[in-house]
Motif scaffolding. Structure first.
Motif, PDB file in Angstrom:
ATOM      1  N   GLN A  16      -4.747 -19.402  -6.772  1.00  0.00           N
ATOM      2  CA  GLN A  16      -6.150 -19.172  -6.458  1.00  0.00           C
ATOM      3  C   GLN A  16      -6.447 -19.545  -5.003  1.00  0.00           C
ATOM      4  OE1 GLN A  16      -8.154 -17.391  -8.407  1.00  0.00           O
ATOM      5  NE2 GLN A  16      -9.397 -17.404  -6.541  1.00  0.00           N
ATOM      6  N   ALA A  17      -5.895 -20.682  -4.546  1.00  0.00           N
ATOM      7  CA  ALA A  17      -6.119 -21.109  -3.160  1.00  0.00           C
ATOM      8  C   ALA A  17      -5.521 -20.088  -2.201  1.00  0.00           C
ATOM      9  CB  ALA A  17      -5.503 -22.491  -2.927  1.00  0.00           C
ATOM     10  N   ALA A  18      -4.339 -19.574  -2.545  1.00  0.00           N
ATOM     11  CA  ALA A  18      -3.689 -18.575  -1.689  1.00  0.00           C
ATOM     12  C   ALA A  18      -4.579 -17.332  -1.579  1.00  0.00           C
ATOM     13  CB  ALA A  18      -2.315 -18.208  -2.239  1.00  0.00           C
ATOM     14  N   LEU A  19      -5.125 -16.897  -2.730  1.00  0.00           N
ATOM     15  CA  LEU A  19      -5.990 -15.712  -2.725  1.00  0.00           C
ATOM     16  C   LEU A  19      -7.258 -15.967  -1.903  1.00  0.00           C
ATOM     17  CD1 LEU A  19      -5.569 -14.524  -6.416  1.00  0.00           C
ATOM     18  CD2 LEU A  19      -4.964 -13.218  -4.361  1.00  0.00           C
ATOM     19  N   ASP A  20      -7.844 -17.157  -2.082  1.00  0.00           N
ATOM     20  CA  ASP A  20      -9.054 -17.506  -1.311  1.00  0.00           C
ATOM     21  C   ASP A  20      -8.775 -17.418   0.183  1.00  0.00           C
ATOM     22  OD1 ASP A  20     -10.436 -17.987  -3.581  1.00  0.00           O
ATOM     23  OD2 ASP A  20     -10.390 -20.184  -3.442  1.00  0.00           O
ATOM     24  N   TRP A  21      -7.627 -17.988   0.568  1.00  0.00           N
ATOM     25  CA  TRP A  21      -7.340 -18.036   2.002  1.00  0.00           C
ATOM     26  C   TRP A  21      -6.998 -16.672   2.577  1.00  0.00           C
ATOM     27  CZ3 TRP A  21      -8.660 -20.803   5.924  1.00  0.00           C
ATOM     28  CH2 TRP A  21      -9.205 -22.057   5.651  1.00  0.00           C
ATOM     29  N   LEU A  22      -6.309 -15.847   1.783  1.00  0.00           N
ATOM     30  CA  LEU A  22      -6.053 -14.479   2.253  1.00  0.00           C
ATOM     31  C   LEU A  22      -7.387 -13.785   2.490  1.00  0.00           C
ATOM     32  CD1 LEU A  22      -3.004 -13.287   0.099  1.00  0.00           C
ATOM     33  CD2 LEU A  22      -3.023 -14.155   2.435  1.00  0.00           C
ATOM     34  N   GLY A  23      -8.356 -14.018   1.588  1.00  0.00           N
ATOM     35  CA  GLY A  23      -9.683 -13.439   1.762  1.00  0.00           C
ATOM     36  C   GLY A  23     -10.346 -13.932   3.043  1.00  0.00           C
ATOM     37  N   GLN A  24     -10.234 -15.227   3.280  1.00  0.00           N
ATOM     38  CA  GLN A  24     -10.866 -15.816   4.483  1.00  0.00           C
ATOM     39  C   GLN A  24     -10.310 -15.228   5.768  1.00  0.00           C
ATOM     40  OE1 GLN A  24     -12.636 -19.277   5.077  1.00  0.00           O
ATOM     41  NE2 GLN A  24     -12.082 -20.362   3.204  1.00  0.00           N
ATOM     42  N   VAL A  25      -9.005 -14.867   5.754  1.00  0.00           N
ATOM     43  CA  VAL A  25      -8.428 -14.290   6.967  1.00  0.00           C
ATOM     44  C   VAL A  25      -8.391 -12.758   6.872  1.00  0.00           C
ATOM     45  CG1 VAL A  25      -7.103 -16.359   7.553  1.00  0.00           C
ATOM     46  CG2 VAL A  25      -6.033 -14.564   6.174  1.00  0.00           C
ATOM     47  N   GLU A  26      -9.204 -12.220   5.942  1.00  0.00           N
ATOM     48  CA  GLU A  26      -9.413 -10.776   5.853  1.00  0.00           C
ATOM     49  C   GLU A  26      -8.143 -10.003   5.511  1.00  0.00           C
ATOM     50  OE1 GLU A  26     -11.431  -9.630   9.476  1.00  0.00           O
ATOM     51  OE2 GLU A  26     -12.856 -11.277   9.333  1.00  0.00           O
ATOM     52  N   ILE A  27      -7.340 -10.565   4.574  1.00  0.00           N
ATOM     53  CA  ILE A  27      -6.192  -9.825   4.036  1.00  0.00           C
ATOM     54  C   ILE A  27      -6.518  -9.502   2.571  1.00  0.00           C
ATOM     55  CG2 ILE A  27      -3.744  -9.961   3.365  1.00  0.00           C
ATOM     56  CD1 ILE A  27      -3.301 -11.802   5.786  1.00  0.00           C
ATOM     57  N   ASP A  28      -6.360  -8.222   2.186  1.00  0.00           N
ATOM     58  CA  ASP A  28      -6.717  -7.789   0.835  1.00  0.00           C
ATOM     59  C   ASP A  28      -5.890  -8.528  -0.221  1.00  0.00           C
ATOM     60  OD1 ASP A  28      -8.651  -6.052   1.613  1.00  0.00           O
ATOM     61  OD2 ASP A  28      -7.301  -4.316   1.723  1.00  0.00           O
ATOM     62  N   ALA A  29      -6.562  -8.876  -1.329  1.00  0.00           N
ATOM     63  CA  ALA A  29      -5.911  -9.636  -2.398  1.00  0.00           C
ATOM     64  C   ALA A  29      -4.698  -8.895  -2.962  1.00  0.00           C
ATOM     65  CB  ALA A  29      -6.913  -9.944  -3.511  1.00  0.00           C
ATOM     66  N   ASP A  30      -4.714  -7.552  -2.921  1.00  0.00           N
ATOM     67  CA  ASP A  30      -3.587  -6.817  -3.516  1.00  0.00           C
ATOM     68  C   ASP A  30      -2.322  -6.863  -2.647  1.00  0.00           C
ATOM     69  OD1 ASP A  30      -4.192  -5.065  -1.515  1.00  0.00           O
ATOM     70  OD2 ASP A  30      -4.897  -3.448  -2.821  1.00  0.00           O
ATOM     71  N   ARG A  31      -2.395  -7.567  -1.514  1.00  0.00           N
ATOM     72  CA  ARG A  31      -1.184  -7.738  -0.692  1.00  0.00           C
ATOM     73  C   ARG A  31      -0.515  -9.090  -0.938  1.00  0.00           C
ATOM     74  NH1 ARG A  31      -0.722  -4.055   3.524  1.00  0.00           N
ATOM     75  NH2 ARG A  31       1.446  -4.676   3.351  1.00  0.00           N
ATOM     76  N   VAL A  32      -1.046  -9.875  -1.877  1.00  0.00           N
ATOM     77  CA  VAL A  32      -0.585 -11.257  -2.061  1.00  0.00           C
ATOM     78  C   VAL A  32       0.900 -11.348  -2.421  1.00  0.00           C
ATOM     79  CG1 VAL A  32      -1.332 -11.358  -4.492  1.00  0.00           C
ATOM     80  CG2 VAL A  32      -1.139 -13.474  -3.181  1.00  0.00           C
ATOM     81  N   ASP A  33       1.421 -10.334  -3.112  1.00  0.00           N
ATOM     82  CA  ASP A  33       2.826 -10.388  -3.518  1.00  0.00           C
ATOM     83  C   ASP A  33       3.749  -9.610  -2.587  1.00  0.00           C
ATOM     84  OD1 ASP A  33       2.326 -12.036  -5.765  1.00  0.00           O
ATOM     85  OD2 ASP A  33       1.561 -10.286  -6.863  1.00  0.00           O
ATOM     86  N   ASP A  34       3.217  -9.156  -1.457  1.00  0.00           N
ATOM     87  CA  ASP A  34       4.050  -8.424  -0.489  1.00  0.00           C
ATOM     88  C   ASP A  34       4.701  -9.392   0.504  1.00  0.00           C
ATOM     89  OD1 ASP A  34       3.174  -6.174  -1.747  1.00  0.00           O
ATOM     90  OD2 ASP A  34       1.778  -5.555  -0.157  1.00  0.00           O
ATOM     91  N   LEU A  35       5.836  -8.959   1.044  1.00  0.00           N
ATOM     92  CA  LEU A  35       6.504  -9.764   2.070  1.00  0.00           C
ATOM     93  C   LEU A  35       5.797  -9.576   3.411  1.00  0.00           C
ATOM     94  CD1 LEU A  35      10.271  -9.038   1.263  1.00  0.00           C
ATOM     95  CD2 LEU A  35       8.958 -11.107   0.717  1.00  0.00           C
ATOM     96  N   PRO A  36       5.755 -10.634   4.249  1.00  0.00           N
ATOM     97  CA  PRO A  36       5.105 -10.528   5.560  1.00  0.00           C
ATOM     98  C   PRO A  36       5.714  -9.417   6.419  1.00  0.00           C
ATOM     99  CG  PRO A  36       5.824 -12.801   5.151  1.00  0.00           C
ATOM    100  CD  PRO A  36       6.266 -11.996   3.979  1.00  0.00           C
ATOM    101  N   GLU A  37       6.975  -9.114   6.132  1.00  0.00           N
ATOM    102  CA  GLU A  37       7.671  -8.041   6.854  1.00  0.00           C
ATOM    103  C   GLU A  37       6.879  -6.729   6.820  1.00  0.00           C
ATOM    104  OE1 GLU A  37      10.303  -7.675   9.286  1.00  0.00           O
ATOM    105  OE2 GLU A  37      11.209  -9.067   7.840  1.00  0.00           O
TER     106      GLU A  37
END
Lengths: 230, 260
Positions: free
Chosen positions: B131-152
């Motif tokens: 949940q914290a990871a999802l919150d923070w991705l949201g804060q830095v404007e990264i879509d939640a559906d990218r949470v399981d993707d590699l940074p590559e």
């Protein structure tokens, strides 16, 4: 009443190292004071250092000698030689500045540009936006523009946004650098009325107004940088 | 003395030699809580060396660095054991590298990059970490559906935002940033700067930002140090240093910027 601003023997010389060390002595022993509820207009001709004085008082320029006492948290603070964090606190709480040009932060919507000084004072986002909206409404910036960055606005709109931002936080002391320079007659009347109201409420103002008519309407007293008769 | 009356970081006489060459020389500075300090100067002026010495990645030749913890304890940073320093780096400090690859783990997902820092400080509940990871991705404007993707698979701007989320998830009090917008397209830079400005203000973070870009410094920093040949030649309020530079080198630096 205790003065809001006291300037004593202020000296400011620009030394241009990139131009062979050329020295421009702009302020040479300036003395001045401003009380709450008065608006002092600097009456010198252009190029004589009026904006330089305003910028020194705001802590933007660094004078060589003299004192600039600004009333802050119920005591005088000397801006000359003050720590950066002291100057930032003075700007946050006590000293506002309306410049000729709006320095915009990319992407920031107009409503946030105006609300920012209120947020810095600790107002919640809702309250800050409400007060910013009231100020924009008062200066007749159409609501459809509030969500846009003012980058693309006309000169007159930008200047009104600038005035709204400068007055939003209700600072007890205001520096005004040609606040009506690029406004049409209608907008100018709006800004002047707002400035008069603000002064009557007890705000101390020091400004430059090249337009004699504007000066007559807004100021309560004239002053000059180097003591000659106005 | 309350913590606000004491500098968060206090640096005295900090010096680093590379053989006969000076990296930084006799640098002294205090950083106050909530303050963003910009360090400007051209390449080779010692900015990155200074940041390295402050953040514990480089060992200075001389000088002292003191850090005040949440509990008001003053730590002599350069004399901490390796384990103590690592703990400080995990809890109270963050480092945002110019190249996101230096600050991210490229082989694990975006969510894991953020969650890892929380696990390192002892958070164990999987659901809370996710949940914290999802919150923070949201804060830095990264879509939640990218949470399981590699940074590559992310663009450079997204990678940089992910690096920021990874750093801020543990609520550090001091963040070191080395050219945080370097190497990004201008439009992407503006978005990142806006985000950084908001996060720093909302979280009351203190930060030291090294940049050669004076526009970035003006936007982010309350106060500036101008460095040249390893030494601080001028310091002061950001707009004062940029609008009324005193030292010949600062004047040259400011007057060399192209106005768009």
């Amino acid at each position: 009443m205790r003065p809001a601003i006291v300037v004593e023997d202020l000296y400011k010389t620009f030394i241009l190292h990139t131009q062979g060390g050329l020295e421009l002595a702009v302020l040479r022993g300036v003395r001045l004071d401003v009380a709450p509820g008065e608006c002092v207009a600097l009456a010198d001709p252009s190029g004589s250092g009026k904006s330089t004085l305003l910028r020194c008082i705001y802590g933007n320029y660094r004078p060589q000698a003299g004192r600039i006492l600004v009333r802050h948290r119920d005591r005088p603070v000397d801006i000359v030689g003050a720590e950066p964090r002291t100057i930032l606190d003075v700007r946050r709480r006590s000293l506002g500045y309306v410049s000729q040009f709006l320095r915009v932060i990319p992407r920031l919507p107009t409503l946030e540009v105006v609300a920012e000084p209120l947020r810095a004072l600790g107002a919640g986002p809702g309250e800050a936006r409400m007060r910013a909206a009231a100020m924009l409404e008062r200066l007749r910036i159409p609501e459809r523009l509030w969500t846009l960055s003012p980058v693309t606005f006309s000169g007159g709109e930008q200047q009104r946004v600038n005035v709204a931002r400068g007055l939003a936080a209700g600072h007890p002391i205001l520096l005004l650098d040609e606040p009506t320079a690029s406004l049409d007659a209608g907008s100018r009347a709006l800004v002047l009325e707002l400035l008069r109201e603000t002064r009557r409420a007890g705000t101390a103002m020091l400004g430059t107004f090249h337009d004699a008519e504007v000066r007559a309407v807004v100021s309560t007293r004239l002053a000059t940088l180097h003591g000659a008769a106005a | 003395m309350s913590p606000a009356d004491r500098p968060l970081l206090s640096v005295r006489g900090l010096t680093r030699w590379y053989g006969p060459h000076v990296g930084c020389l006799d640098v002294g500075v205090d950083l106050w809580p909530g303050e963003v300090l910009g360090v400007v100067g051209e390449s080779g002026s010692g900015k990155t060396t200074l940041l390295g010495c402050l953040s514990g990645r480089l060992v200075p030749t001389a000088g002292t660095v003191e850090f005040t913890t949440r509990d008001g304890v003053v730590l002599d940073v350069l004399r901490l054991s390796e384990a103590e320093r690592r703990r400080l780096a995990r809890t109270d400090w963050g480092v945002v590298h110019q190249n996101p690859r230096d600050g991210l783990r490229m082989s694990v997902t975006a969510g894991a990059n953020v969650g890892e820092r929380l696990m390192a400080v002892g958070v164990r509940h999987y659901g809370a970490i996710r949940q914290a990871a999802l919150d923070w991705l949201g804060q830095v404007e990264i879509d939640a559906d990218r949470v399981d993707d590699l940074p590559e698979t992310f663009s450079g701007g997204m990678q940089q935002r992910l690096q920021i989320a990874r750093n801020l998830v543990t609520r550090p009090r001091l963040v070191f940033m080395d050219e945080p917008t370097g190497g990004l397209d201008v439009s992407v830079q503006a978005r990142l700067l806006d985000l950084l400005r908001t996060l720093v203000a909302d979280l009351g973070l203190s930060a030291i930002v090294v940049t050669h870009d004076l526009a970035v410094a003006r936007l982010l920093a309350h106060r500036l140090l101008v460095m040249r040949r390893g030494q601080v030649v001028e310091s002061g309020l950001t707009d004062q240093v940029l609008d009324d530079p005193q030292h010949p080198y600062s004047q040259l630096l400011v007057s060399s910027v192209l106005q768009p």
